[in-house]
Design a protein around this motif. Sequence first.
Motif, PDB file in Angstrom:
ATOM      1  N   PHE A  59       0.899  -1.268  -0.087  1.00 43.57           N
ATOM      2  CA  PHE A  59       0.133  -0.094  -0.055  1.00 43.57           C
ATOM      3  C   PHE A  59       0.897   1.288  -0.027  1.00 43.57           C
ATOM      4  CE2 PHE A  59      -2.874  -3.060   1.571  1.00 43.57           C
ATOM      5  CZ  PHE A  59      -4.119  -2.782   0.898  1.00 43.57           C
ATOM      6  N   ARG A  60       2.032   1.129  -0.464  1.00 46.26           N
ATOM      7  CA  ARG A  60       2.902   2.100  -0.354  1.00 46.26           C
ATOM      8  C   ARG A  60       2.593   3.647  -0.978  1.00 46.26           C
ATOM      9  NH1 ARG A  60       4.271  -1.415  -4.195  1.00 46.26           N
ATOM     10  NH2 ARG A  60       4.995  -0.812  -6.097  1.00 46.26           N
ATOM     11  N   HIS A  61       1.688   3.383  -2.371  1.00 41.83           N
ATOM     12  CA  HIS A  61       1.228   4.600  -2.717  1.00 41.83           C
ATOM     13  C   HIS A  61       0.190   5.203  -2.062  1.00 41.83           C
ATOM     14  CE1 HIS A  61       3.762   3.443  -6.183  1.00 41.83           C
ATOM     15  NE2 HIS A  61       2.987   2.331  -6.411  1.00 41.83           N
ATOM     16  N   GLU A  62      -0.867   4.443  -1.527  1.00 39.00           N
ATOM     17  CA  GLU A  62      -1.762   5.032  -0.786  1.00 39.00           C
ATOM     18  C   GLU A  62      -1.253   5.597   0.561  1.00 39.00           C
ATOM     19  OE1 GLU A  62      -1.655   2.188  -2.159  1.00 39.00           O
ATOM     20  OE2 GLU A  62      -3.610   1.551  -3.103  1.00 39.00           O
ATOM     21  N   LEU A  63      -0.291   4.992   1.102  1.00 41.06           N
ATOM     22  CA  LEU A  63       0.357   5.556   2.412  1.00 41.06           C
ATOM     23  C   LEU A  63       1.141   6.918   2.199  1.00 41.06           C
ATOM     24  CD1 LEU A  63       1.560   2.096   3.773  1.00 41.06           C
ATOM     25  CD2 LEU A  63      -0.377   3.545   4.722  1.00 41.06           C
ATOM     26  N   ILE A  64       1.735   7.062   0.924  1.00 40.33           N
ATOM     27  CA  ILE A  64       2.472   8.245   0.700  1.00 40.33           C
ATOM     28  C   ILE A  64       1.388   9.239   0.446  1.00 40.33           C
ATOM     29  CG2 ILE A  64       3.606   9.405  -1.088  1.00 40.33           C
ATOM     30  CD1 ILE A  64       5.213   6.788  -1.656  1.00 40.33           C
ATOM     31  N   ARG A  65       0.337   9.194  -0.211  1.00 40.38           N
ATOM     32  CA  ARG A  65      -0.753  10.048  -0.485  1.00 40.38           C
ATOM     33  C   ARG A  65      -1.390  10.426   0.997  1.00 40.38           C
ATOM     34  NH1 ARG A  65      -2.629   6.847  -4.617  1.00 40.38           N
ATOM     35  NH2 ARG A  65      -4.353   6.280  -3.442  1.00 40.38           N
ATOM     36  N   MET A  66      -1.825   9.462   1.644  1.00 46.34           N
ATOM     37  CA  MET A  66      -2.351   9.912   2.929  1.00 46.34           C
ATOM     38  C   MET A  66      -1.344  10.475   3.865  1.00 46.34           C
ATOM     39  SD  MET A  66      -3.901   6.015   3.801  1.00 46.34           S
ATOM     40  CE  MET A  66      -3.955   6.009   5.408  1.00 46.34           C
ATOM     41  N   SER A  67      -0.158  10.108   3.929  1.00 40.00           N
ATOM     42  CA  SER A  67       0.770  10.858   4.774  1.00 40.00           C
ATOM     43  C   SER A  67       0.832  12.255   4.596  1.00 40.00           C
ATOM     44  CB  SER A  67       2.167  10.045   4.994  1.00 40.00           C
ATOM     45  OG  SER A  67       1.932   8.830   5.518  1.00 40.00           O
ATOM     46  N   ILE A  68       0.979  12.476   3.248  1.00 41.78           N
ATOM     47  CA  ILE A  68       0.951  13.922   2.744  1.00 41.78           C
ATOM     48  C   ILE A  68      -0.120  14.713   2.890  1.00 41.78           C
ATOM     49  CG2 ILE A  68       1.471  15.413   0.744  1.00 41.78           C
ATOM     50  CD1 ILE A  68       3.219  13.244  -0.449  1.00 41.78           C
ATOM     51  N   GLY A 184     -13.352  -3.075  -0.332  1.00 40.79           N
ATOM     52  CA  GLY A 184     -13.023  -1.985   0.486  1.00 40.79           C
ATOM     53  C   GLY A 184     -12.995  -2.320   1.861  1.00 40.79           C
ATOM     54  N   ALA A 185     -13.479  -3.350   2.333  1.00 45.37           N
ATOM     55  CA  ALA A 185     -13.598  -3.822   3.543  1.00 45.37           C
ATOM     56  C   ALA A 185     -12.061  -4.370   3.986  1.00 45.37           C
ATOM     57  CB  ALA A 185     -14.612  -4.778   3.945  1.00 45.37           C
ATOM     58  N   ALA A 186     -11.807  -5.241   3.016  1.00 47.73           N
ATOM     59  CA  ALA A 186     -10.196  -5.950   3.130  1.00 47.73           C
ATOM     60  C   ALA A 186      -9.088  -4.916   3.279  1.00 47.73           C
ATOM     61  CB  ALA A 186     -10.051  -6.835   2.214  1.00 47.73           C
ATOM     62  N   ARG A 187      -9.310  -3.707   2.215  1.00 47.34           N
ATOM     63  CA  ARG A 187      -8.339  -2.799   2.268  1.00 47.34           C
ATOM     64  C   ARG A 187      -8.210  -1.992   3.529  1.00 47.34           C
ATOM     65  NH1 ARG A 187      -6.245  -1.703  -2.902  1.00 47.34           N
ATOM     66  NH2 ARG A 187      -6.032   0.398  -2.353  1.00 47.34           N
ATOM     67  N   PHE A 188      -9.301  -1.677   3.965  1.00 39.08           N
ATOM     68  CA  PHE A 188      -9.329  -0.813   5.217  1.00 39.08           C
ATOM     69  C   PHE A 188      -8.652  -1.722   6.462  1.00 39.08           C
ATOM     70  CE2 PHE A 188     -11.409   1.084   9.037  1.00 39.08           C
ATOM     71  CZ  PHE A 188     -10.836   2.442   8.797  1.00 39.08           C
ATOM     72  N   SER A 189      -9.133  -2.962   6.303  1.00 31.96           N
ATOM     73  CA  SER A 189      -8.570  -4.049   7.418  1.00 31.96           C
ATOM     74  C   SER A 189      -7.089  -3.908   7.349  1.00 31.96           C
ATOM     75  CB  SER A 189      -9.056  -5.246   7.299  1.00 31.96           C
ATOM     76  OG  SER A 189      -8.401  -6.036   8.166  1.00 31.96           O
ATOM     77  N   PHE A 190      -6.572  -4.063   6.241  1.00 31.49           N
ATOM     78  CA  PHE A 190      -5.218  -4.082   5.762  1.00 31.49           C
ATOM     79  C   PHE A 190      -4.355  -2.773   6.329  1.00 31.49           C
ATOM     80  CE2 PHE A 190      -5.734  -7.416   2.224  1.00 31.49           C
ATOM     81  CZ  PHE A 190      -5.953  -8.293   3.202  1.00 31.49           C
ATOM     82  N   LEU A 191      -5.089  -1.730   5.958  1.00 33.80           N
ATOM     83  CA  LEU A 191      -4.280  -0.255   6.335  1.00 33.80           C
ATOM     84  C   LEU A 191      -4.366  -0.364   7.824  1.00 33.80           C
ATOM     85  CD1 LEU A 191      -6.006   2.233   3.710  1.00 33.80           C
ATOM     86  CD2 LEU A 191      -3.857   1.340   4.072  1.00 33.80           C
ATOM     87  N   LEU A 192      -5.407  -0.808   8.606  1.00 32.95           N
ATOM     88  CA  LEU A 192      -5.572  -0.813  10.057  1.00 32.95           C
ATOM     89  C   LEU A 192      -4.635  -1.708  10.641  1.00 32.95           C
ATOM     90  CD1 LEU A 192      -9.575  -1.111  11.067  1.00 32.95           C
ATOM     91  CD2 LEU A 192      -7.900   0.882  11.084  1.00 32.95           C
ATOM     92  N   SER A 193      -4.136  -2.591  10.107  1.00 31.28           N
ATOM     93  CA  SER A 193      -2.915  -3.569  10.425  1.00 31.28           C
ATOM     94  C   SER A 193      -1.646  -2.858  10.779  1.00 31.28           C
ATOM     95  CB  SER A 193      -2.714  -4.872   9.587  1.00 31.28           C
ATOM     96  OG  SER A 193      -2.414  -4.457   8.504  1.00 31.28           O
ATOM     97  N   ILE A 194      -1.600  -1.582  10.259  1.00 31.06           N
ATOM     98  CA  ILE A 194      -0.110  -1.189   9.929  1.00 31.06           C
ATOM     99  C   ILE A 194       0.134  -0.662  11.426  1.00 31.06           C
ATOM    100  CG2 ILE A 194       1.205   0.712   9.119  1.00 31.06           C
ATOM    101  CD1 ILE A 194      -0.020   0.095   6.384  1.00 31.06           C
ATOM    102  N   PRO A 195      -0.590   0.166  12.174  1.00 27.95           N
ATOM    103  CA  PRO A 195      -0.516   0.599  13.329  1.00 27.95           C
ATOM    104  C   PRO A 195      -0.412  -0.379  14.362  1.00 27.95           C
ATOM    105  CG  PRO A 195      -2.446   1.618  12.582  1.00 27.95           C
ATOM    106  CD  PRO A 195      -1.808   1.012  11.258  1.00 27.95           C
TER     107      PRO A 195
END
Length: 266
Positions: A59-68, A184-195
């Motif tokens: 999810f590097r591309h999404e994370l970069i956009r989200m962080s900025i 969408g549910a799976a992608r949000f779950s995966f993003l939640l796994s990071i922290p």
Amino acid sequence: MDWLQVAVLSIVQGLTEFLPISSSAHLILVPVLTAWEDQGLAFDVALHIGSLAAVILYFRHELIRMSISWAGSLRGGGMDQDARLGWWVLLATVPVCVIGFAFRDVVALGMRSPIIIGVSLIGFGLVLGYADWRRRHDGRSEYQLGLKDVLFIGGAQVLALIPGTSRSGITITAALLLGMSREGAARFSFLLSIPVIALAGGLEIVGLIREAHEVDWSTVVVGAVLSGISAYLCIHYFLIFIKRVGMQPFVVYRLLLGAWLLWLFW
């Protein structure tokens, strides 16, 4: 540890961290069902680092956009969908962090039995099956969540502290119940796994430093690499699979595994 144990534990961690079948259940069960000794804290840390690296890379591309965008929102730059998603991920992580820290000894010592795992696999598997069955075909994406949705998913994530529940499984279940699409549910779950993985790994690193045990760096490095590769492939193919097939095969797996554990250990 021999290399077979390293390979099995690493791949199991990488696959089950993101599949809705409970990684903690499988990592608890492997030594229960084999004669292998405990793999040690250093190896656990390595497996978490591998899984974390995999989801960040995917999810590097999404994370970069989200962080900025998130950083821009702190400076008063407005709230676009990426900044909002960044805030939602952080907010949904708070409940499990607070409850997990407060009750970590109870979870670590009192709830890791095969019976609890079996009941959790079956019970939450049935809820996942129901949520997937009643889902909307035009469900929302992770960018269309509201505050109440995030609080509900974050609260549901606390249940993942019960071994056998599955963090990804319970968050996907909650998201489906709210009308999100499978992807969408799976992608949000995966993003939640990071922290969550980062914080859990951080606590393990603190424990490792305090114990000051010798580290077998060869098994640690191999474990992290294998865990990362298997986790990355799991994320990629899981998103493709659920879009075409859905969650029901995982529900069946949970029910069969849970029933087998109850029959074996009751």
